[in-house]
Motif scaffolding. Sequence first.
Motif, PDB file in Angstrom:
ATOM      1  N   PHE A 119       6.200  10.154   0.131  1.00  0.00           N
ATOM      2  CA  PHE A 119       5.275   8.989  -0.327  1.00  0.00           C
ATOM      3  C   PHE A 119       6.110   7.746   0.322  1.00  0.00           C
ATOM      4  CE2 PHE A 119       1.930  10.900  -2.380  1.00  0.00           C
ATOM      5  CZ  PHE A 119       2.399  12.241  -2.904  1.00  0.00           C
ATOM      6  N   TYR A 120       5.488   6.672   0.652  1.00  0.00           N
ATOM      7  CA  TYR A 120       6.047   5.504   1.005  1.00  0.00           C
ATOM      8  C   TYR A 120       5.224   4.293   0.483  1.00  0.00           C
ATOM      9  CZ  TYR A 120       8.627   7.934   4.782  1.00  0.00           C
ATOM     10  OH  TYR A 120       9.223   9.092   5.218  1.00  0.00           O
ATOM     11  N   ALA A 121       6.097   3.295   0.140  1.00  0.00           N
ATOM     12  CA  ALA A 121       5.441   1.867  -0.235  1.00  0.00           C
ATOM     13  C   ALA A 121       5.531   0.999   0.854  1.00  0.00           C
ATOM     14  CB  ALA A 121       6.257   1.189  -1.446  1.00  0.00           C
ATOM     15  N   GLY A 122       4.227   0.876   1.538  1.00  0.00           N
ATOM     16  CA  GLY A 122       4.417   0.245   3.000  1.00  0.00           C
ATOM     17  C   GLY A 122       4.451   1.362   4.108  1.00  0.00           C
ATOM     18  N   LYS A 123       3.820   0.916   5.064  1.00  0.00           N
ATOM     19  CA  LYS A 123       3.814   2.001   6.315  1.00  0.00           C
ATOM     20  C   LYS A 123       5.010   2.218   7.151  1.00  0.00           C
ATOM     21  CE  LYS A 123       0.757   3.120  10.074  1.00  0.00           C
ATOM     22  NZ  LYS A 123      -0.418   3.090  10.898  1.00  0.00           N
ATOM     23  N   PRO A 124       5.709   3.274   6.965  1.00  0.00           N
ATOM     24  CA  PRO A 124       6.742   3.403   7.888  1.00  0.00           C
ATOM     25  C   PRO A 124       6.366   3.481   9.272  1.00  0.00           C
ATOM     26  CG  PRO A 124       5.937   5.502   7.115  1.00  0.00           C
ATOM     27  CD  PRO A 124       5.192   4.575   6.396  1.00  0.00           C
ATOM     28  N   GLN A 125       7.361   2.596   9.943  1.00  0.00           N
ATOM     29  CA  GLN A 125       7.020   2.671  11.558  1.00  0.00           C
ATOM     30  C   GLN A 125       8.228   3.486  12.323  1.00  0.00           C
ATOM     31  OE1 GLN A 125       4.861   1.089  13.180  1.00  0.00           O
ATOM     32  NE2 GLN A 125       3.611  -0.235  11.555  1.00  0.00           N
ATOM     33  N   THR A 126       7.801   4.305  13.137  1.00  0.00           N
ATOM     34  CA  THR A 126       8.536   5.371  13.722  1.00  0.00           C
ATOM     35  C   THR A 126       8.641   4.740  15.005  1.00  0.00           C
ATOM     36  OG1 THR A 126       6.882   6.853  14.551  1.00  0.00           O
ATOM     37  CG2 THR A 126       8.056   7.161  12.607  1.00  0.00           C
ATOM     38  N   ILE A 127       9.718   4.423  15.794  1.00  0.00           N
ATOM     39  CA  ILE A 127       9.962   3.675  17.120  1.00  0.00           C
ATOM     40  C   ILE A 127       9.151   4.329  18.065  1.00  0.00           C
ATOM     41  CG2 ILE A 127      11.500   3.071  18.826  1.00  0.00           C
ATOM     42  CD1 ILE A 127      13.601   2.653  16.438  1.00  0.00           C
ATOM     43  N   GLU A 128       9.104   5.722  18.333  1.00  0.00           N
ATOM     44  CA  GLU A 128       8.461   6.420  19.341  1.00  0.00           C
ATOM     45  C   GLU A 128       6.940   6.052  19.285  1.00  0.00           C
ATOM     46  OE1 GLU A 128       7.872  11.094  20.837  1.00  0.00           O
ATOM     47  OE2 GLU A 128       9.191  10.416  19.130  1.00  0.00           O
ATOM     48  N   SER A 129       6.398   6.492  17.969  1.00  0.00           N
ATOM     49  CA  SER A 129       5.014   6.271  18.279  1.00  0.00           C
ATOM     50  C   SER A 129       4.617   4.698  18.350  1.00  0.00           C
ATOM     51  CB  SER A 129       4.121   6.561  16.659  1.00  0.00           C
ATOM     52  OG  SER A 129       4.877   6.159  15.704  1.00  0.00           O
ATOM     53  N   SER A 130       5.181   3.862  17.622  1.00  0.00           N
ATOM     54  CA  SER A 130       4.718   2.452  17.608  1.00  0.00           C
ATOM     55  C   SER A 130       4.891   1.887  19.068  1.00  0.00           C
ATOM     56  CB  SER A 130       5.571   1.778  16.684  1.00  0.00           C
ATOM     57  OG  SER A 130       6.914   1.662  16.972  1.00  0.00           O
ATOM     58  N   THR A 138       0.955  -1.013  -0.090  1.00  0.00           N
ATOM     59  CA  THR A 138       0.112  -0.033   0.168  1.00  0.00           C
ATOM     60  C   THR A 138       0.964   1.147   0.069  1.00  0.00           C
ATOM     61  OG1 THR A 138      -1.465  -1.257   1.290  1.00  0.00           O
ATOM     62  CG2 THR A 138      -2.034   1.103   1.255  1.00  0.00           C
ATOM     63  N   LEU A 139       0.409   2.394  -0.751  1.00  0.00           N
ATOM     64  CA  LEU A 139       1.215   3.689  -0.799  1.00  0.00           C
ATOM     65  C   LEU A 139       0.537   4.270   0.543  1.00  0.00           C
ATOM     66  CD1 LEU A 139       1.144   4.360  -4.356  1.00  0.00           C
ATOM     67  CD2 LEU A 139       2.996   3.394  -3.206  1.00  0.00           C
ATOM     68  N   TYR A 140       1.544   5.020   1.035  1.00  0.00           N
ATOM     69  CA  TYR A 140       1.409   5.796   2.167  1.00  0.00           C
ATOM     70  C   TYR A 140       1.816   7.372   1.841  1.00  0.00           C
ATOM     71  CZ  TYR A 140      -0.168   2.056   5.045  1.00  0.00           C
ATOM     72  OH  TYR A 140      -0.895   1.160   5.683  1.00  0.00           O
ATOM     73  N   VAL A 141       1.182   8.453   2.259  1.00  0.00           N
ATOM     74  CA  VAL A 141       1.489   9.784   2.205  1.00  0.00           C
ATOM     75  C   VAL A 141       1.964  10.307   3.597  1.00  0.00           C
ATOM     76  CG1 VAL A 141      -0.639  10.856   2.233  1.00  0.00           C
ATOM     77  CG2 VAL A 141       1.224  12.173   1.317  1.00  0.00           C
ATOM     78  N   GLN A 142       2.921  11.034   3.846  1.00  0.00           N
ATOM     79  CA  GLN A 142       3.180  11.625   5.013  1.00  0.00           C
ATOM     80  C   GLN A 142       3.565  13.413   4.578  1.00  0.00           C
ATOM     81  OE1 GLN A 142       7.267  11.148   6.745  1.00  0.00           O
ATOM     82  NE2 GLN A 142       6.361  11.032   8.538  1.00  0.00           N
ATOM     83  N   LEU A 143       3.045  14.116   5.384  1.00  0.00           N
ATOM     84  CA  LEU A 143       3.236  15.654   5.291  1.00  0.00           C
ATOM     85  C   LEU A 143       4.104  16.222   6.355  1.00  0.00           C
ATOM     86  CD1 LEU A 143      -0.252  16.820   4.216  1.00  0.00           C
ATOM     87  CD2 LEU A 143       1.840  16.992   2.941  1.00  0.00           C
ATOM     88  N   HIS A 144       5.238  17.091   6.009  1.00  0.00           N
ATOM     89  CA  HIS A 144       5.599  17.818   7.262  1.00  0.00           C
ATOM     90  C   HIS A 144       6.238  16.888   8.097  1.00  0.00           C
ATOM     91  CE1 HIS A 144       1.954  18.079   9.276  1.00  0.00           C
ATOM     92  NE2 HIS A 144       1.391  18.698   8.242  1.00  0.00           N
ATOM     93  N   GLY A 145       6.626  15.695   7.976  1.00  0.00           N
ATOM     94  CA  GLY A 145       7.303  14.665   8.875  1.00  0.00           C
ATOM     95  C   GLY A 145       6.492  14.200   9.921  1.00  0.00           C
ATOM     96  N   GLU A 146       5.031  14.246   9.916  1.00  0.00           N
ATOM     97  CA  GLU A 146       4.129  14.006  11.074  1.00  0.00           C
ATOM     98  C   GLU A 146       3.543  12.814  10.802  1.00  0.00           C
ATOM     99  OE1 GLU A 146       1.851  17.033  12.490  1.00  0.00           O
ATOM    100  OE2 GLU A 146       3.218  17.527  13.942  1.00  0.00           O
ATOM    101  N   ALA A 147       1.959  12.765  10.799  1.00  0.00           N
ATOM    102  CA  ALA A 147       1.089  11.622  10.425  1.00  0.00           C
ATOM    103  C   ALA A 147       1.652  10.965   9.139  1.00  0.00           C
ATOM    104  CB  ALA A 147      -0.262  12.178  10.577  1.00  0.00           C
ATOM    105  N   VAL A 148       1.142   9.662   8.978  1.00  0.00           N
ATOM    106  CA  VAL A 148       1.528   8.948   7.943  1.00  0.00           C
ATOM    107  C   VAL A 148      -0.013   8.483   7.529  1.00  0.00           C
ATOM    108  CG1 VAL A 148       2.496   6.984   6.681  1.00  0.00           C
ATOM    109  CG2 VAL A 148       3.640   8.391   8.287  1.00  0.00           C
TER     110      VAL A 148
END
Length: 1346
Positions: A169-180, A116-126
């Motif tokens: 844009f990301y192919a696959g959901k990026p996981q940030t350690i802090e939020s996860s 799945t494609l994901y979009v992220q704005l200004h380094g925040e929510a994906v």
Amino acid sequence: MYGSSSDELELDCPTSSTSMDPISQHHTNGISAVSANYKQCNIGHLNDMTNNMGPDSRHNPHSLGSLPPSSSAGSLSRACSTGNTPDIQDPGSGLGAVKSGLTVDHNGDSCDSIPTLYVQLHGEAVRRLSPDERPLQIQNDFLFKLGFKDPWRVQEEGLNTEIGSLLRFYAGKPQTIESSERVQLSGTYNVRKGKLQLPVNRWTRRQVILCGTCLIVSSVKESQTGKMHILPLIGGKVEEVKKHNHCLAFSSAGPQSQTYYVSFDSFTEHLRWHRHAAKMVSQRINSVDLSCCSLEQLPPNLFYSHDLTHLNLKHNFLPADQRLQQFSRLRSLNLSNNHLGQFPLAICEIHTLTEVNLSCNYLASVPSSVGAMTNLQTFLLDGNSLNDLPNELGSLQRLSYLGLSFNQFSHIPQVLERLASMEKLCMAGNNLETLTLQNFRLLRVKHIDLRLNKISIMVPDEPDLLRHVTHLDVRDNRLKDLDASVFPRLEVFHCERNCIESLKAKGCLLKGIYASNNELRQLDVSPVPSNLSYMDISRNRMESLPDWLCEAKKLEVLDVSHNLITELPARLLCSNSLRKLSAGHNQLQKLPERVERPLLEVLDVQHNQLVELPCNLFLKSDSLRCLNASANKLEHMPPSSLSEESHSILQELYLTNNRLTDKCVPMLTGHTHLRILHMAYNHLQTFPASKMAKLEELEEVDLSGNMLKTVPTTIMNCRRMHTLIAHSNAIEVFPEVMQLMEMKCVDLSCNELSEITLPENLPPKLQELDLTGNPRLNLDHKTLEQLKYASGGPAVWSHGYTEASGVKNKLCVAALSVNSFCGSREALYGVFDGDRNVEVPYLLQCTMNDVLAEELHKTKSEEDYMTNTFLVMQRKLGTAGQKLGGSAALCHIRHDPTDPGGCFTLTAANVGKCQAILCRDGKPLSLSLLHNVGLEDEYHRIRQHRAIVTEDNKVNGVTDSTRIMGYSFLYPSVIPCPHVQTVTLTSQDEFFILGSRGLWDTVSPTEAVEAVRNVPDGLAAAKKLCTLAQGYGCTDSLSAVVVQLSVSEDCCSCCCSEPPQPPPSPGLGPYPSSSSAIKERPSDGSLPVPPSSCSEISSEISTSEMSSEVGSTASSDEPPQSSLLPSARSCCALHPACLAGSFQRQLSSATFSSALSDNGLDSEDEEPIAGVFSNGSRVEVEADVHCLKLESMTSSPQVAPPSASGQERTLLSLPPPPPPPCTPEPLEEVVDMTLGEAENGLERDESWQGAGAGGGDGGKMAGKRRGNGSVARQEKSHNLIEVAADAPSKKSGGYFTAPAQPDPDDQFIIPPELEEEVKEIMKQHQQKQQKPPGTDQPSDYYDTPL
């Protein structure tokens, strides 16, 4: 998965928990075409997520150039906004998209699908993209909304990888350690239950999950179907087990507590679990914070936290049908900024809820089932699309606070009359036009917020029926007359920024009146408000104040500034309650003579017509701490005491811009507690040492712009002194202030210093030492080496700045001045203000001129090049621009590109609160526009993007500017698209000023123009503006650029006659000043020579405090071509035809941070100089060295090589400092120099190759023009200093490359016995090397301060 993974489980039920394999992620920028086939899995729960979506919530693709109505989200509870528009985040894409891409079935098996494609704005929510969304379309719409207009340019910007800080844009959901990790921790570990001493309990491999408020332990093989042990941790304990490595003991609370021992595989995992569990057990309430985690559904294991009472889920992408009703004990729920298209019906079944926040979603209606939440007390629905409320809302009898701000209401909902407990109603930012008070008759509301509506008429009602209203806020409406007396029990009343001419109010219970920025002429409050404590009626048209002010027994703060008041009430200074009085910017000719022991602590009467102050003001005002009487006509001061003993506690005294003489100085001695004294621009000739000796607590003194010849020697008694500013005087002796250990800033520029004596160790906190504009200054080698002196910057520059440490003692402004920008026919100036951050202004200073130079060649449209410069700069700010922001103002002077021989144009652009003012025929002409919510177009734009305005008038609570650099997380409400204005320069245009926010907040454009119109030097003019701002009470960082113009009636002057010889001493003549700093290292060792004209556009990079993490660079794409000298006739300062008789010069300045002092930046150091770079503070030493006439140097032992005219000049070259990184050496600059042409600079060469004074063809004369903007008397002598050295070699590298250490052996001094030989060699070499002014120079020359 490895032992301790941080998983975000996206399953539909708590009995199905699976760890998915990580998806390979690819960040893409500039996608030319993206298409994907999505395989959809028939999962009931995931498909049901979209059942509640309306037809309007689906995404419709937009054409490339279209700008669809956007709907970004803001938050009341969090002062930021994801700033996502429908084409990036909308209800449809946020909810329906979950069923596409990689999904999971009930058995935990992943379906075979394209990632799945994901979009992220200004380094925040994906956010996950829905199948019908296209990344290229999203990217294009993003750039169009940012401000780009040309589709081709949008495509080009999309290909730039730097856009990743704004859009990814990301192919696959990026996981940030802090939020996860905040969502949950999970892993397989050895677990033991109960006490360790019991042999019955054994270590067993178990699946362990930490989620919500619980520790979950289950079988590894049957983790989804077998028995699960739930251990509540709130109020429990988590402890380290010392007998076992990496082991923690988890214990629940209460008498039936249980303990589980978990042995981790590594110390890292042990620390991570301990950290999160410790936070959990330390909570007093059962709360979970999962905000900003990019959740598309709740983690299944969260539902095991049955005791949960507070749940924060703001800034996610949760659908409306989450099974929230399972949290049966929930009291507080925050679902703001979740892009909900429909009201989440599940929360209506949670009868324990007392607080619900659904702000900043896409709700168009509230369901009738909301009446079931009978315990609800706070209900926030701000920032949605509501226009009505259901009748069932009336059953919420406990509801006390209802937030309906920034919706679509055009009337007061009638159902509110049934809410018996209602105390606060917020309906700001709606569409109310008429305020019918009869609608409030049956309401029990105490606090009514009606800001930012369209109210122009208020229909009154019977006062007795409105007795419940105590707080009324009608700011930013269209009211012309307001009778608030119909609210008999009103306590706090806000009506700022209307058009009110007459105001009435009941004074029985009134505590605060806020009525600034109106047209008030009459204020009627009756009876006398005995409880009134705060009144602000500033910026109105009041000509007199009501007499009842003296009878207000509790009035503490009174602000009547910026009115037309001619006198104050006679007994106002007898008040026993008034603590702060602001009466500046009026027409007061005197203050009340009656002063009877008032409690007044702060008195501000600046900008009036006061000739004197009350004679007993200080004698009777025992509590007065701060007095600002700047910009009046004061000629003397009242006594501070009648005897030797004084009871004065005055700490701050501002008397700038008056007519005070030496007679007033003895009157100050009684203020023994004085810390800050500003007496700039008065008529002081002396400041007796005996008087200064009595002011031992002084910390900051400003005596600029007087006629002082010395600084009192007893200033050494002021051990706390940290700032001494005394520029623009006639000071001849350098004071011994360098022995004061607290000293941070010493400004003695524009004086008549001839020599300075420094102690062995400079003060450890010294940040700035400014000695520019002292034509007599003669620095010996010891002082030069101690100061690390390096001349920098051109001789003529119109840019000066004064450091004013603001919050946290940081300098948060920067200035840019490039005299010859992209050639001799252009110039660029700028000012940048970061408010409270240092990073953004210095990134702008370092990079913006490069961007503008590139845009001049790239942008097809002449109207768009400046706009594109700001937009491109937004992405160049990188991650710093995501959360930080700053104001910017640029002024670009160039020829009309369509008519190269025609007139010059000035193009100004600004965002934020930096502004540019042009002085045309003595009148200020604004070149800037302040973008804020007060502009109707800007307000409509941010509301279109669903932003909210908080009570402090800031967009989403962050900034009061709607257009500003940085703050990209507020996109699209806040954008960097500037206001651009172009004017054609004429002979009536005298100069223009660029200033930061602090300058224009305290100095009006009219006053600024009048203050510096008769100051012919740019540096002195800029310093005066900053000094005035400080004298008027500005405590923020300040920066000012003053550029003086000389344009003839036909737009140019094509001949430059030989200029008249200027008076050699500082004075009011047309002398420029120049500046160099300890951390400003030029790429040559040249010293300045006599002053030159200030009429030309000059070049300088303002250097100031630099963050070593950010770094600083400043450059221009092409080298300066020429600097034009004035003639006796009117001469254009910019026209290339004036090249005859002029010389070429290079912008030469480099900025060094003291934090880099270990990288070889200090040439000629045998050991570090104590006190200079200790504690890592920045030390800036601005020094100016001028030449005296040869006759005054008859005893000089150095060689005097002949000039091109055959007359002898003496010149000494300093040991070279290292070049700035990535700074190619400029080519030679040659000019004829005679004693009769003192305004011409000496030739300057940065390509020295020999080690001797005349070392072959490499020997060159190095020099630079200097000037002085002092207002002191003129005298007739110039010193001449002899220096010689090698220039450094060219260094390669980038913006952040530190230069290498130069060879100490390069330094040399010409011995006396070789004078004649060296003189002859240099004479021959000079004649051989002279070239016409049009000599080509490398186009890649950069001036790059670090």
